[in-house]
Design an enzyme around this catalytic site. Sequence first.
Site, PDB file in Angstrom:
ATOM      1  N   GLU B  55     -27.861  35.107 -28.833  1.00  0.00           N
ATOM      2  CA  GLU B  55     -28.085  36.490 -29.248  1.00  0.00           C
ATOM      3  C   GLU B  55     -27.863  37.387 -28.047  1.00  0.00           C
ATOM      4  O   GLU B  55     -28.430  37.149 -26.980  1.00  0.00           O
ATOM      5  CB  GLU B  55     -29.549  36.707 -29.655  1.00  0.00           C
ATOM      6  CG  GLU B  55     -30.000  36.011 -30.890  1.00  0.00           C
ATOM      7  CD  GLU B  55     -31.509  36.237 -31.093  1.00  0.00           C
ATOM      8  OE1 GLU B  55     -32.067  37.190 -30.527  1.00  0.00           O
ATOM      9  OE2 GLU B  55     -32.105  35.424 -31.798  1.00  0.00           O
ATOM     10  N   GLU B  66     -40.078  45.237 -28.534  1.00  0.00           N
ATOM     11  CA  GLU B  66     -40.008  44.428 -27.321  1.00  0.00           C
ATOM     12  C   GLU B  66     -41.250  44.603 -26.441  1.00  0.00           C
ATOM     13  O   GLU B  66     -41.800  45.685 -26.311  1.00  0.00           O
ATOM     14  CB  GLU B  66     -38.781  44.806 -26.474  1.00  0.00           C
ATOM     15  CG  GLU B  66     -37.491  45.006 -27.225  1.00  0.00           C
ATOM     16  CD  GLU B  66     -37.003  43.780 -27.983  1.00  0.00           C
ATOM     17  OE1 GLU B  66     -37.514  42.674 -27.734  1.00  0.00           O
ATOM     18  OE2 GLU B  66     -36.109  43.955 -28.839  1.00  0.00           O
TER      19      GLU B  66
END
Lengths: 451, 308
Positions: B55, B66
């Site tokens: 990814e 995140e």
Amino acid sequence: MSTGDHERTHESNRERERERERERNADATFGDDYGGQYVPEALMPALQELEDAYERYVLENEDGFMDEFHERMRDFGGRPTPLQRADRLSERYDREIYLKREDLLHGGAHKLNNALGQVLLAKYMGKERIIAETGAGQHGTATAMAAAHLDMPCEIYMGRTDINRQRPNVYRMRMNGAEVNPVTAGSGTLKEAINETMRDWATTVEHTHYVIGSIVGPHPFPKLVRDFQSVIGDEIREQIREEAGRLPDSVVACAGGGSNTMGTFHAFVRDDDVDLYAVEAGGSSLEIDAEEGLAPNSATLSTGTDGVLHGAMTKLLQSEEGQIVESHSVSAGLDYAGVGPELAHLVETGRVTPVNVDDDAALNGFHRLSNLEGIIPALESSHALGYLERAAGTAADTSSGQRPRDEHTDELGDLVVVNVSGRGDKDLETVLEETEKRDLEAAPDVEVFDA
Amino acid sequence: MSDAVTENEYDSDVEAAIRENHPALITYITAGDPSLEDTKEYVEALDRGGSDLIELGLPFSEPIAEGPTIQAAINRALAAGTTPEGFFELVDDLETEAPLLVMTYYNMILQYGGSEAPRASDGRAAKPRDKPEVRPFVERAAGAGLSGIIVPDLPAEEAGPLRAACDDHGLDLVFIIAPTTEGQRLDDIMSQVSGFAYVQARLGTTGARANVSSATHESLARLEEYDVPKAVGFGVSEGDHAAEIVEAGADGVIVGSALVDIIAEHGSDTGAAAERLEAKAAELKRGARRGADSLTVDGEDAPEPEQP
């Protein structure tokens, strides 16, 4: 028809009206595009739980939720707030100017309407903890007050830059028992504070409610916050009818995220004869410096483009590649690169007119209201007053003879309501500093400050 | 492996990469951290180390899913001037065994290719087309050879337009299953799994953790009945974690922050970072295999291995 029949018809009309309202409110979008639920999967069940609570408690008044909300807003918050005729401004602008005095609400701004509503809702939902973001600190202080009032643990996320420039509000939150978590990412302002609060929520979602501070974020937040804030416009409607015998020609409110704006406008959206002006912060310039990722303004409705931020499709200040830029305004509370999706929709359909005034005009608006009416407005609200001067101001100004009139001059009409969304005590430091840097026509002699 | 067999047996490269290399290692790094040239070397190192899928993060300024590690990587990538076009040019150049996926936020997809106007450097505000559109991004991604897209702020409810564009271009749109995903929503999402089900190991944000959460075991148990490839991410950082997760029923593990940490530690020493990334990938892959082996060896305590 007997009284009973009449009541039954009336009742069934109301029922149908409520049904239509429920259907509209169950929609995740405003129009086809704006709004939605662009959030991490982990938050989706919580949003659905909130949708359900919104429908039951807010729209249907289950367990008397809305009754308790209104009662607490009266006893704890001080509602209703007055609608006051501004005598000097009316004279100056040669028309009837009324001020909605949200600055008189407990806490000094309209923010409590939403904060108390959501903390109470969290309690009804059985949540055990409150989190919130804050920019200028107004929503944070309102949430901290509401959480203390309702005995809920509360943590506030606030950008490091904002903490430094809004220290008194940080102390107020602490006094009311809230934790204040500094956010150092990025420019350390509202956008980063929202990011961090969402991250907390994604971790603690099972027992925590996120009290979002404006009509932004994923569905149902924009509608939920609007409904708690719409008490402003509901009161104006009733008060202006009593005072002036009719609805206003125009209603003016400042717009950052847009909670005082939609709170003020919502009751008038269906009155086509009432013009609605959302006044944004023009900052120092309307141009975006995409290379630096900076917009020296937060005029999202006027200059923004469609995109997704913080859970909703709306208008944004962004680079052409989709990076969100840092906004700026002398008023921390308007300093946001997004705007509520409902306002984006109402601007798109032409129902709300977006306008903007720059920092100078807002500061002049601040001084003018302080000086002429004895009301020190928040810098956010000062933008609405700055716009009033630009659109209507010449009547009283004999010294300069004439001044450029705004294209909407004649459209403001004879009866104007301006929402004074908050009081300006929190802004005095900023105003003194910014006033010294400038030559402002409405400012008092700076030597007074030097002495 | 033969492409013809792959196409017949599985729906996509992504699914094939997991099924055929079971238990699979999926690695993540942020493109442009600290530069796109370095990213190229790092991706190749991860590929050599045994990644079965890679990814690549396309940086967005507001990465709400995140944790601090990947936020910092995104900031470094943005500070280095990483753009979507630069990202796609990197992918154009990459030749890896492992299929590549792009991980980014929805606004980056919406805005791509939206402006014919002069570049932003002339100081003007962006003026893209009237309504943002997902297709230009998907077309470019397919053209660059990407196999799939992961969008952490796009739940299934909002994914219609992107899903349709991905279907048209043969890309997988990978959905995330959170610990809070249950009941009807879980059924709905599992019925439209594309590539693999990205199983979020714990609530919260990305970031390396010291142990495997109990939520991981609960999630895998909850998902057992669904016959789709499942890969677990969020907090996985060591070979032992990989072993434990595969043993608990996962078909793959997803590791990001632990790799980003390596990149951050080495700064400009690209060679050293690449070596360590390769070694880390190998450690994780060994761990995953160990987990799978314990399932077959230790037949009495463990559930039957999945077919084939």
